[in-house]
Structure formats: structure tokens, C-alpha cells
Design an enzyme around this catalytic site. Structure first.
Site, PDB file in Angstrom:
ATOM      1  N   HIS A 207     -33.069  18.575  -6.474  1.00 61.68           N
ATOM      2  CA  HIS A 207     -32.299  20.015  -6.350  1.00 61.68           C
ATOM      3  C   HIS A 207     -31.253  19.872  -6.046  1.00 61.68           C
ATOM      4  O   HIS A 207     -30.203  20.857  -5.632  1.00 61.68           O
ATOM      5  CB  HIS A 207     -32.860  19.304  -5.120  1.00 61.68           C
ATOM      6  CG  HIS A 207     -32.527  18.517  -4.117  1.00 61.68           C
ATOM      7  ND1 HIS A 207     -32.285  16.976  -4.568  1.00 61.68           N
ATOM      8  CD2 HIS A 207     -30.875  18.802  -3.626  1.00 61.68           C
ATOM      9  CE1 HIS A 207     -31.400  16.472  -3.739  1.00 61.68           C
ATOM     10  NE2 HIS A 207     -30.696  17.202  -2.747  1.00 61.68           N
TER      11      HIS A 207
HETATM   12  C1  UD1 Z   1     -27.809  19.831   0.475  1.00 60.81           C
HETATM   13  C2  UD1 Z   1     -27.079  18.363  -0.109  1.00 60.81           C
HETATM   14  C3  UD1 Z   1     -26.977  17.553  -0.629  1.00 60.81           C
HETATM   15  C4  UD1 Z   1     -28.419  17.032  -0.028  1.00 60.81           C
HETATM   16  C5  UD1 Z   1     -29.254  17.707   0.094  1.00 60.81           C
HETATM   17  C6  UD1 Z   1     -30.744  17.060   0.765  1.00 60.81           C
HETATM   18  C7  UD1 Z   1     -24.284  20.027   0.588  1.00 60.81           C
HETATM   19  C8  UD1 Z   1     -23.301  20.582  -0.452  1.00 60.81           C
HETATM   20  N1  UD1 Z   1     -25.843  19.407  -0.457  1.00 60.81           N
HETATM   21  O1  UD1 Z   1     -27.972  20.477  -0.373  1.00 60.81           O
HETATM   22  O2  UD1 Z   1     -25.736  16.811  -0.654  1.00 60.81           O
HETATM   23  O3  UD1 Z   1     -28.726  15.621  -1.308  1.00 60.81           O
HETATM   24  O4  UD1 Z   1     -29.054  18.934   1.544  1.00 60.81           O
HETATM   25  O5  UD1 Z   1     -31.791  18.173   0.881  1.00 60.81           O
HETATM   26  O6  UD1 Z   1     -24.492  19.935   1.509  1.00 60.81           O
HETATM   27  N2  UD1 Z   1     -32.581  26.450   1.475  1.00 60.81           N
HETATM   28  C9  UD1 Z   1     -33.544  26.163   2.530  1.00 60.81           C
HETATM   29  N3  UD1 Z   1     -33.793  25.859   3.427  1.00 60.81           N
HETATM   30  C10 UD1 Z   1     -33.505  25.086   4.045  1.00 60.81           C
HETATM   31  C11 UD1 Z   1     -32.158  24.717   3.226  1.00 60.81           C
HETATM   32  C12 UD1 Z   1     -31.962  25.359   2.499  1.00 60.81           C
HETATM   33  O7  UD1 Z   1     -34.039  27.509   2.094  1.00 60.81           O
HETATM   34  O8  UD1 Z   1     -33.434  23.873   5.263  1.00 60.81           O
HETATM   35  C13 UD1 Z   1     -32.184  26.740   0.463  1.00 60.81           C
HETATM   36  C14 UD1 Z   1     -31.569  28.247   0.054  1.00 60.81           C
HETATM   37  O9  UD1 Z   1     -31.432  28.813  -0.495  1.00 60.81           O
HETATM   38  C15 UD1 Z   1     -29.615  27.430   0.062  1.00 60.81           C
HETATM   39  C16 UD1 Z   1     -29.792  26.285  -0.840  1.00 60.81           C
HETATM   40  O10 UD1 Z   1     -31.359  25.911   0.193  1.00 60.81           O
HETATM   41  O11 UD1 Z   1     -29.485  28.438  -0.104  1.00 60.81           O
HETATM   42  C17 UD1 Z   1     -29.135  25.234  -1.083  1.00 60.81           C
HETATM   43  O12 UD1 Z   1     -29.603  24.574   0.763  1.00 60.81           O
HETATM   44  P1  UD1 Z   1     -27.636  23.746   0.847  1.00 60.81           P
HETATM   45  O13 UD1 Z   1     -27.641  23.324   2.158  1.00 60.81           O
HETATM   46  O14 UD1 Z   1     -26.718  24.178   0.332  1.00 60.81           O
HETATM   47  O15 UD1 Z   1     -27.825  22.294  -0.124  1.00 60.81           O
HETATM   48  P2  UD1 Z   1     -29.632  22.171  -0.431  1.00 60.81           P
HETATM   49  O16 UD1 Z   1     -29.069  22.093  -1.916  1.00 60.81           O
HETATM   50  O17 UD1 Z   1     -30.163  21.719   0.199  1.00 60.81           O
END
Ligand code: UD1
Length: 362
Positions: A207
Site C-alpha cells: 500500500h
Molecule cells: C496512511 C499513512 C501510512 C500508513 C497507512 C496505513 C500517511 C501519509 N500515510 O496511508 O503511513 O501506513 O495509512 O493504512 O498518512 N482510502 C480509502 N478509504 C480509507 C482510507 C483511504 O479508500 O478509509 C484511499 C483513498 O483513495 C485515499 C488513499 O486510500 O486517497 C490513501 O489514503 P491516505 O490516508 O492518504 O494514506 P494511506 O495510503 O492509507
């Protein structure tokens, strides 16, 4: 003492569980702010119910966005809550955008900030998590380090006076849940369709932005997983699904079977049921080590260097570069015979964290 915990993403909820339990054994007041960075039930709600964490006192509902937008949204939304609650400590966890925003908001209000899991470094300045860790450590008043290595990193940055070795709270929760899984207190984990739990399988997650956001990189990693001779249970984070779709990368071909992320106890059971783990997650590298399964990490570096000792964890920056025979041999290697050590502490870190916070009360 009144402590506000700021959490928002899945790994923070795992760390919150033992901390919330430790607070419940004391008279201290513990107030939970969920930023809403993770909003899918699979990444958030199931951790509260599964790990017995009290419901958040406040939910900020910030959701997804670019780093600036997400971090800024937490900053703006958290301000009035901190102002109203006036805690003795703001406790921030790990390295996400919610961590940095919580720390900056608290510092600006002259509220004491403690950083749990301080001092971790990948020394890779392209990782969003590395920006968050470094900036949070330098803003915080109290640095709760999980390992000796983390203490050394903090000392090297001139932060020794504010650092305390607390141990790793993830050991507390991992070992406790491992024991309940072994005692048969949970059902079988929901593995992806096509994975037979009675046959050898590898458990995989992917991820990190560095692995998912570049189409060529993602396609190469997925191709490498697909050519493994053992079925691969790929528990797909929403980011992976979104990026695979955008880049036209088909995940489930060859060895790979795609499933949903698992609640914590099911994840522990799935690791225990596997012959090994392939991942880019920090937490899962450590869980594989604690649960004694060999781990192959699809990254050029790791913050959890102790897992590399004795060959329990191996870094593979690029499976394609390694070549197919070497990649297959590494990813399917048996568990090492070298015993694992206890570099992450004794499973009582959360009680220690609460004690340290009380001792350091200004
Ligand atoms: C975040 C953390 C990372 C951690 C990870 C665990 C940051 C920079 N990164 O990454 O350190 O290891 O969480 O999971 O804070 N999305 C959904 N549903 C959700 C959450 C996210 O669909 O509930 C999708 C969205 O498309 C979003 C993408 O995932 O744009 C990324 O989510 P984001 O919170 O930016 O970072 P993670 O990749 O989850």
C-alpha cells in the site's frame, strides 16, 4: 492527568488499543480524537470493535486528499477541540499525516506533545511518513521511543534530552491477540476466495505510495507476486485497489488471490496460518517477526532493522532486478532456525507509557 490521543489511520488504532486499555486501569482521563483520515469500516471501525477500544470522543471526518489538504484539514478541525479540552498531554502516534497535524496544532497552542513511536527513520526523504516522523519528533516535548535504535537516531539529531525508551506497544497487542487466537477465541480468518487455509500460502499486503503510485513499479511488483509458486493471499488496501484500477494493473492473475483488509485478530490468525509474509507495511514486518513467520519486504530500507537479524526479514527493493529464481527462493524460504530476540520490549509498553506521561507532567 488528562491526555488527548490523536489517531486517524489503521496502524494508529492498533497502537491506541493497548494505550486505551492502560488508561482504563488508572484514574487518568483519556480523550480520543479520530481525525477521519481512514473512513472505510475495514480500516477503522473493525479495529474499535475488535480490539475493544472505546468510541472516539470526537470524530473530525477529514477524509482523503493530497498531503497538504489532508494535513491542513486536520489542523483546522482539531484546533477548537484542543482549545476546549486543554489536556495535560497531546499524544500523537506513528507517522501519518494525522500525527503531524496533531503535533503542530498542539505546539501552536502551547500544549505539551508526546510522540509515541518516536525516533524511527528510513532515511528516505521521499516517503511521506519520513517527513511526518522527523517533523513530529522535532516539534514534540516528549519522545517515546520503541527501541534502542530509535533512541540512537533521536540522540544523533540532538533530541536525547527529550527521549525515553518506552518499548513498543504493538508487542502488547500482538502477543495478547496471538494468545486469544491460539486459545480458539476467534473464528477462521476470511482469506481471499481461492486460498485454502489448510495448504501453504503466503500472506501479502502492498500500500505504500512509493510502491502503488508509479504504474511501472506497481505492475512489476504485482507481476513478481503472480509468478510465485505458492498461492498469495493479497489483502488489498483501498489505495492499492484505486491505483491498480487507475494504472490498468490486474491484481489477481497467476498466484495472487485478492481479498479485503482483515480485522486485527483475523490478521494475526492469517499470519500464523501462513508460511510467510510479503509486504511493504511497517507493522506487518514486525508482526511477522513476533509471530515467527519469515517476511520479505518490498522496499529498499526498513525502519524496523531488528527484524533483519537472523534472516527473519529480507529487503527486496525490486524483485525484477533480483531475477526470478532468486526472488522465488527468497520469498518462499523457510523460517530461519535462529531464535528471534526481544528488541521490541516485553509486552508491557503501554502501562509504561502512561507512567512516563504522569512522571513528565510539567
Ligand atoms: C496512511 C499513512 C501510512 C500508513 C497507512 C496505513 C500517511 C501519509 N500515510 O496511508 O503511513 O501506513 O495509512 O493504512 O498518512 N482510502 C480509502 N478509504 C480509507 C482510507 C483511504 O479508500 O478509509 C484511499 C483513498 O483513495 C485515499 C488513499 O486510500 O486517497 C490513501 O489514503 P491516505 O490516508 O492518504 O494514506 P494511506 O495510503 O492509507
Amino acid at each position: 492527568m488528562k491526555v488527548v490521543s490523536v489517531v486517524g489511520a489503521r496502524p494508529q488504532l492498533v497502537k491506541l488499543a493497548p494505550i486505551a486499555a492502560a488508561f482504563s486501569r488508572t484514574d487518568h482521563e483519556h480523550f480520543i480524537i479520530h481525525t477521519g483520515q481512514h473512513y472505510d469500516a475495514d480500516l477503522s471501525d473493525v479495529f474499535f470493535t475488535g480490539l475493544g477500544i472505546p468510541d472516539p470522543d470526537v470524530h473530525l471526518g477529514v477524509g482523503s486528499g493530497s498531503h497538504g489538504v489532508q494535513t491542513g484539514a486536520v489542523l483546522a478541525a482539531i484546533d477548537p477541540v484542543l482549545e476546549r479540552e486543554k489536556p495535560d498531554w497531546v499524544l500523537v502516534y506513528g507517522d501519518t499525516n494525522s500525527t503531524l497535524a496533531g503535533a503542530v496544532a498542539a505546539v501552536k497552542q502551547h500544549l505539551p506533545v508526546a510522540h509515541l513511536e518516536a525516533g524511527l527513520r528510513s532515511f528516505n526523504r521521499r516517503m511521506p511518513e519520513e517527513h511526518n516522523r522527523v517533523l513530529t519528533d522535532h516539534a514534540a516535548d516528549l519522545l517515546l521511543a520503541p527501541t534502542e535504535e530509535a533512541m540512537r537516531h533521536l540522540a544523533a539529531e540532538g533530541l536525547a534530552a527529550r527521549s525515553v525508551l518506552a518499548g513498543d506497544v504493538m508487542v502488547d497487542v500482538c502477543l495478547r491477540v496471538r494468545d486469544t487466537v491460539r486459545a480458539g477465541e476467534h473464528g477462521a480468518p476470511t482469506l481471499p476466495e481461492g486460498i485454502d487455509p489448510n495448504e501453504p500460502y503466503l500472506l501479502a499486503t502492498l500500500h505504500r505510495a512509493e510502491n502503488t503510485d508509479d504504474p511501472r513499479r506497481l505492475a512489476g511488483l504485482v507481476a513478481a507476486l503472480n509468478e510465485l509458486p505458492v498461492p498469495v493471499a493479497l489483502l488489498a488496501h483501498p489505495r492499492l485497489l484505486v491505483r491498480a484500477e487507475q494504472h490498468g494493473v490486474k491484481l489477481d492473475q497467476g498466484a495472487v488471490r485478492v481479498g479485503r483488509p482483515l480485522p486485527y485478530a483475523e490478521m494475526v490468525a492469517a499470519v500464523l496460518g501462513s508460511v510467510g509474509v510479503v509486504t511493504d507495511s511497517g507493522g506487518l514486518q514486525k508482526e511477522a517477526y513476533l509471530l515467527q513467520r519469515p517476511c520479505t519486504t518490498l522496499r529498499p530500507e526498513t525502519e524496523w532493522v531488528e527484524t533483519l537479524d537472523g534472516g527473519w526479514n529480507h529487503l527486496v527493493p525490486d524483485p525484477q532486478e533480483l531475477g526470478r529464481p532468486a526472488w522465488v527462493e527468497l520469498a518462499t524460504r523457510p523460517a530461519p532456525t535462529t531464535p528471534t530476540g526481544t528488541p521490541y520490549g516485553d509486552g508491557h509498553a503501554a502501562d509504561r507509557v502512561v507512567e512516563i506521561l504522569a512522571q513528565h507532567l510539567a
